[in-house]
Design a protein around this motif. Structure first.
Motif, PDB file in Angstrom:
ATOM      1  N   HIS A   1     -71.155  45.383 -20.897  1.00 45.29           N
ATOM      2  CA  HIS A   1     -72.112  46.388 -20.457  1.00 45.29           C
ATOM      3  C   HIS A   1     -72.327  47.450 -21.528  1.00 45.29           C
ATOM      4  CE1 HIS A   1     -68.028  47.207 -18.777  1.00 45.29           C
ATOM      5  NE2 HIS A   1     -68.192  48.288 -19.490  1.00 45.29           N
ATOM      6  N   GLN A   2     -71.383  47.600 -22.460  1.00 45.06           N
ATOM      7  CA  GLN A   2     -71.525  48.590 -23.525  1.00 45.06           C
ATOM      8  C   GLN A   2     -72.560  48.155 -24.548  1.00 45.06           C
ATOM      9  OE1 GLN A   2     -67.500  48.640 -24.888  1.00 45.06           O
ATOM     10  NE2 GLN A   2     -66.793  50.061 -23.304  1.00 45.06           N
ATOM     11  N   ALA A   3     -72.544  46.881 -24.885  1.00 42.85           N
ATOM     12  CA  ALA A   3     -73.480  46.339 -25.867  1.00 42.85           C
ATOM     13  C   ALA A   3     -73.864  44.947 -25.406  1.00 42.85           C
ATOM     14  CB  ALA A   3     -72.852  46.301 -27.256  1.00 42.85           C
ATOM     15  N   ASN A   4     -75.029  44.845 -24.805  1.00 39.07           N
ATOM     16  CA  ASN A   4     -75.487  43.587 -24.220  1.00 39.07           C
ATOM     17  C   ASN A   4     -76.496  42.930 -25.151  1.00 39.07           C
ATOM     18  OD1 ASN A   4     -77.525  42.033 -22.302  1.00 39.07           O
ATOM     19  ND2 ASN A   4     -75.552  42.160 -21.274  1.00 39.07           N
ATOM     20  N   PRO A   5     -76.365  41.628 -25.421  1.00 37.08           N
ATOM     21  CA  PRO A   5     -77.259  40.951 -26.374  1.00 37.08           C
ATOM     22  C   PRO A   5     -78.627  40.611 -25.780  1.00 37.08           C
ATOM     23  CG  PRO A   5     -75.678  39.379 -25.534  1.00 37.08           C
ATOM     24  CD  PRO A   5     -75.304  40.718 -24.944  1.00 37.08           C
ATOM     25  N   PHE A   6     -79.225  41.577 -25.101  1.00 41.56           N
ATOM     26  CA  PHE A   6     -80.572  41.435 -24.559  1.00 41.56           C
ATOM     27  C   PHE A   6     -81.441  42.538 -25.147  1.00 41.56           C
ATOM     28  CE2 PHE A   6     -83.878  42.914 -21.749  1.00 41.56           C
ATOM     29  CZ  PHE A   6     -84.517  41.757 -21.359  1.00 41.56           C
ATOM     30  N   VAL A   7     -82.608  42.162 -25.664  1.00 42.34           N
ATOM     31  CA  VAL A   7     -83.586  43.140 -26.139  1.00 42.34           C
ATOM     32  C   VAL A   7     -84.969  42.681 -25.707  1.00 42.34           C
ATOM     33  CG1 VAL A   7     -82.246  43.968 -28.113  1.00 42.34           C
ATOM     34  CG2 VAL A   7     -83.765  41.997 -28.381  1.00 42.34           C
ATOM     35  N   ALA A   8     -85.873  43.628 -25.563  1.00 41.28           N
ATOM     36  CA  ALA A   8     -87.242  43.310 -25.156  1.00 41.28           C
ATOM     37  C   ALA A   8     -88.212  44.221 -25.893  1.00 41.28           C
ATOM     38  CB  ALA A   8     -87.406  43.461 -23.649  1.00 41.28           C
ATOM     39  N   LEU A   9     -89.337  43.642 -26.290  1.00 42.43           N
ATOM     40  CA  LEU A   9     -90.445  44.406 -26.858  1.00 42.43           C
ATOM     41  C   LEU A   9     -91.462  44.601 -25.744  1.00 42.43           C
ATOM     42  CD1 LEU A   9     -90.859  42.485 -30.242  1.00 42.43           C
ATOM     43  CD2 LEU A   9     -89.221  44.265 -29.622  1.00 42.43           C
ATOM     44  N   ILE A  10     -91.754  45.836 -25.425  1.00 37.88           N
ATOM     45  CA  ILE A  10     -92.559  46.115 -24.242  1.00 37.88           C
ATOM     46  C   ILE A  10     -93.755  46.995 -24.601  1.00 37.88           C
ATOM     47  CG2 ILE A  10     -90.574  45.935 -22.694  1.00 37.88           C
ATOM     48  CD1 ILE A  10     -90.413  48.947 -22.623  1.00 37.88           C
ATOM     49  N   ASP A  11     -94.819  46.873 -23.817  1.00 33.16           N
ATOM     50  CA  ASP A  11     -95.975  47.754 -23.952  1.00 33.16           C
ATOM     51  C   ASP A  11     -95.557  49.210 -23.730  1.00 33.16           C
ATOM     52  OD1 ASP A  11     -97.888  45.909 -24.562  1.00 33.16           O
ATOM     53  OD2 ASP A  11     -98.610  45.656 -22.516  1.00 33.16           O
ATOM     54  N   LYS A  12     -96.231  50.113 -24.425  1.00 29.61           N
ATOM     55  CA  LYS A  12     -95.925  51.533 -24.240  1.00 29.61           C
ATOM     56  C   LYS A  12     -96.219  51.981 -22.817  1.00 29.61           C
ATOM     57  CE  LYS A  12     -96.641  52.972 -29.046  1.00 29.61           C
ATOM     58  NZ  LYS A  12     -97.436  53.836 -29.958  1.00 29.61           N
ATOM     59  N   ASN A  13     -97.263  51.419 -22.223  1.00 25.31           N
ATOM     60  CA  ASN A  13     -97.680  51.828 -20.882  1.00 25.31           C
ATOM     61  C   ASN A  13     -97.270  50.793 -19.836  1.00 25.31           C
ATOM     62  OD1 ASN A  13     -99.012  54.199 -21.888  1.00 25.31           O
ATOM     63  ND2 ASN A  13    -100.697  52.889 -22.568  1.00 25.31           N
ATOM     64  N   ILE A  14     -96.070  50.256 -19.986  1.00 23.91           N
ATOM     65  CA  ILE A  14     -95.586  49.214 -19.086  1.00 23.91           C
ATOM     66  C   ILE A  14     -95.428  49.747 -17.669  1.00 23.91           C
ATOM     67  CG2 ILE A  14     -93.120  49.672 -19.410  1.00 23.91           C
ATOM     68  CD1 ILE A  14     -94.604  46.177 -19.525  1.00 23.91           C
ATOM     69  N   THR A  15     -95.701  48.897 -16.681  1.00 23.49           N
ATOM     70  CA  THR A  15     -95.446  49.218 -15.277  1.00 23.49           C
ATOM     71  C   THR A  15     -94.673  48.066 -14.660  1.00 23.49           C
ATOM     72  OG1 THR A  15     -97.435  48.174 -14.364  1.00 23.49           O
ATOM     73  CG2 THR A  15     -97.645  50.447 -15.188  1.00 23.49           C
ATOM     74  N   ASN A  16     -94.372  48.180 -13.402  1.00 22.67           N
ATOM     75  CA  ASN A  16     -93.687  47.082 -12.718  1.00 22.67           C
ATOM     76  C   ASN A  16     -94.558  45.845 -12.609  1.00 22.67           C
ATOM     77  OD1 ASN A  16     -91.311  48.470 -12.339  1.00 22.67           O
ATOM     78  ND2 ASN A  16     -91.807  49.150 -10.268  1.00 22.67           N
ATOM     79  N   GLN A  17     -95.893  46.028 -12.569  1.00 23.27           N
ATOM     80  CA  GLN A  17     -96.791  44.898 -12.343  1.00 23.27           C
ATOM     81  C   GLN A  17     -97.614  44.504 -13.564  1.00 23.27           C
ATOM     82  OE1 GLN A  17     -96.781  47.593 -10.026  1.00 23.27           O
ATOM     83  NE2 GLN A  17     -95.402  46.467  -8.677  1.00 23.27           N
ATOM     84  N   GLN A  18     -97.750  45.371 -14.554  1.00 27.30           N
ATOM     85  CA  GLN A  18     -98.645  45.090 -15.675  1.00 27.30           C
ATOM     86  C   GLN A  18     -97.982  45.429 -17.002  1.00 27.30           C
ATOM     87  OE1 GLN A  18    -102.118  47.437 -14.647  1.00 27.30           O
ATOM     88  NE2 GLN A  18    -103.180  45.630 -13.841  1.00 27.30           N
ATOM     89  N   GLY A  19     -98.408  44.702 -18.042  1.00 27.08           N
ATOM     90  CA  GLY A  19     -97.925  44.957 -19.385  1.00 27.08           C
ATOM     91  C   GLY A  19     -97.193  43.761 -19.964  1.00 27.08           C
ATOM     92  N   GLU A  20     -97.370  43.583 -21.286  1.00 29.41           N
ATOM     93  CA  GLU A  20     -96.736  42.455 -21.962  1.00 29.41           C
ATOM     94  C   GLU A  20     -95.289  42.772 -22.330  1.00 29.41           C
ATOM     95  OE1 GLU A  20     -99.593  39.562 -24.333  1.00 29.41           O
ATOM     96  OE2 GLU A  20     -99.581  41.580 -25.208  1.00 29.41           O
ATOM     97  N   ILE A  21     -94.458  41.759 -22.222  1.00 31.78           N
ATOM     98  CA  ILE A  21     -93.058  41.863 -22.635  1.00 31.78           C
ATOM     99  C   ILE A  21     -92.665  40.590 -23.363  1.00 31.78           C
ATOM    100  CG2 ILE A  21     -90.666  42.117 -21.902  1.00 31.78           C
ATOM    101  CD1 ILE A  21     -91.587  43.542 -19.423  1.00 31.78           C
ATOM    102  N   PHE A  22     -92.090  40.746 -24.539  1.00 35.10           N
ATOM    103  CA  PHE A  22     -91.424  39.661 -25.258  1.00 35.10           C
ATOM    104  C   PHE A  22     -89.930  39.998 -25.252  1.00 35.10           C
ATOM    105  CE2 PHE A  22     -95.689  39.887 -26.942  1.00 35.10           C
ATOM    106  CZ  PHE A  22     -96.072  38.559 -27.095  1.00 35.10           C
ATOM    107  N   ALA A  23     -89.108  39.103 -24.746  1.00 30.55           N
ATOM    108  CA  ALA A  23     -87.685  39.416 -24.596  1.00 30.55           C
ATOM    109  C   ALA A  23     -86.813  38.302 -25.146  1.00 30.55           C
ATOM    110  CB  ALA A  23     -87.350  39.667 -23.125  1.00 30.55           C
TER     111      ALA A  23
END
Length: 232
Positions: free
Chosen positions: A34-56
């Motif tokens: 939990h201190q350092a998890n090997p998950f990262v995501a590139l997200i839209d600046k205006n991300i919402t729960n329903q809209q926006g691009e994510i590359f993870a």
């Protein structure tokens, strides 16, 4: 975005802007967590729960790792993830093979909910063993929050009876059943029954749980050892 936190505060969303240069999350402590998890995501600046691009990206690996994004002078972002090269070397002999850790890549244009759908679907299809995928799980009670270290067989059986009355199907005995474990400063690695708490033995207690028609589970922590644990 990365998922970092602390004990009982795991998986917090940590977001920071990408700029020219390297942005990374890594671990050199020999393990992910939990201190350092090997998950990262590139997200839209205006991300919402329903809209926006994510590359993870999620590296399926529990050792030293690095996940980083490098932005060049043309504002192109390159995501890389894998074994942390610092302190790592591997002698590959002739005819031998080496398998690098796998990384799972995700994409969605449906915001955070879309990413959750993608990741959950992956786990169900590829992580959970097919034998258990559609098998009904028992409803579990764990005594930890109810008792912490302060319990004996009588107290636990009372809790089990109350749990059975509301439909609980499995009783899990948590920390404190072994050694002299009355606090978190001793006894990890000493997996002998605490006779003060279970004068009739652990088998006697588990039989009582089974007589209620419940399954019995037992907690232990193999990855840690207390200084007072026996050496043999």
């Amino acid at each position: 975005m990365q998922l970092s936190g602390a004990w009982i505060k795991e998986r917090h969303l940590r977001r920071r802007p990408l700029e020219q240069g390297i942005t990374k999350v890594e671990s050199l402590r020999g393990a992910t967590s939990h201190q350092a998890n090997p998950f990262v995501a590139l997200i839209d600046k205006n991300i919402t729960n329903q809209q926006g691009e994510i590359f993870a990206s999620n590296l399926i690996y529990s050792g030293n790792f690095v996940s980083q994004v490098q932005v060049d002078e043309w504002h192109t972002s390159r995501l890389m993830t894998g074994i942390n090269p610092q302190f790592f070397s591997w002698q590959l002999d002739s005819g031998a093979t080496f398998s690098a850790p796998e990384a799972v890549l995700f994409y969605t244009n449906a915001g955070y909910n879309g990413l959750m759908t993608e990741t959950h679907t992956f786990v169900k299809k590829h992580i959970i063993a097919p034998k258990w995928l559609h098998q009904k799980r028992p409803i579990v009670i764990n005594n930890w929050e109810a008792t912490y270290f302060d319990f004996d067989e009588e107290k636990l059986l009372k809790l089990a009876h109350e749990a059975k009355d509301v439909g609980i199907e499995c009783f899990v005995l948590d920390d404190g059943w072994f050694g002299q474990r009355d606090n978190d400063h001793s006894s990890l690695g000493n997996w002998s029954i605490n006779q003060k708490k279970f004068s009739n033995g652990l088998g006697h207690f588990s039989d009582k749980i089974h007589q209620l028609g419940m399954q019995f589970g037992l907690w232990f922590e193999p990855e840690m050892v207390s200084p007072d644990a026996p050496t043999s």
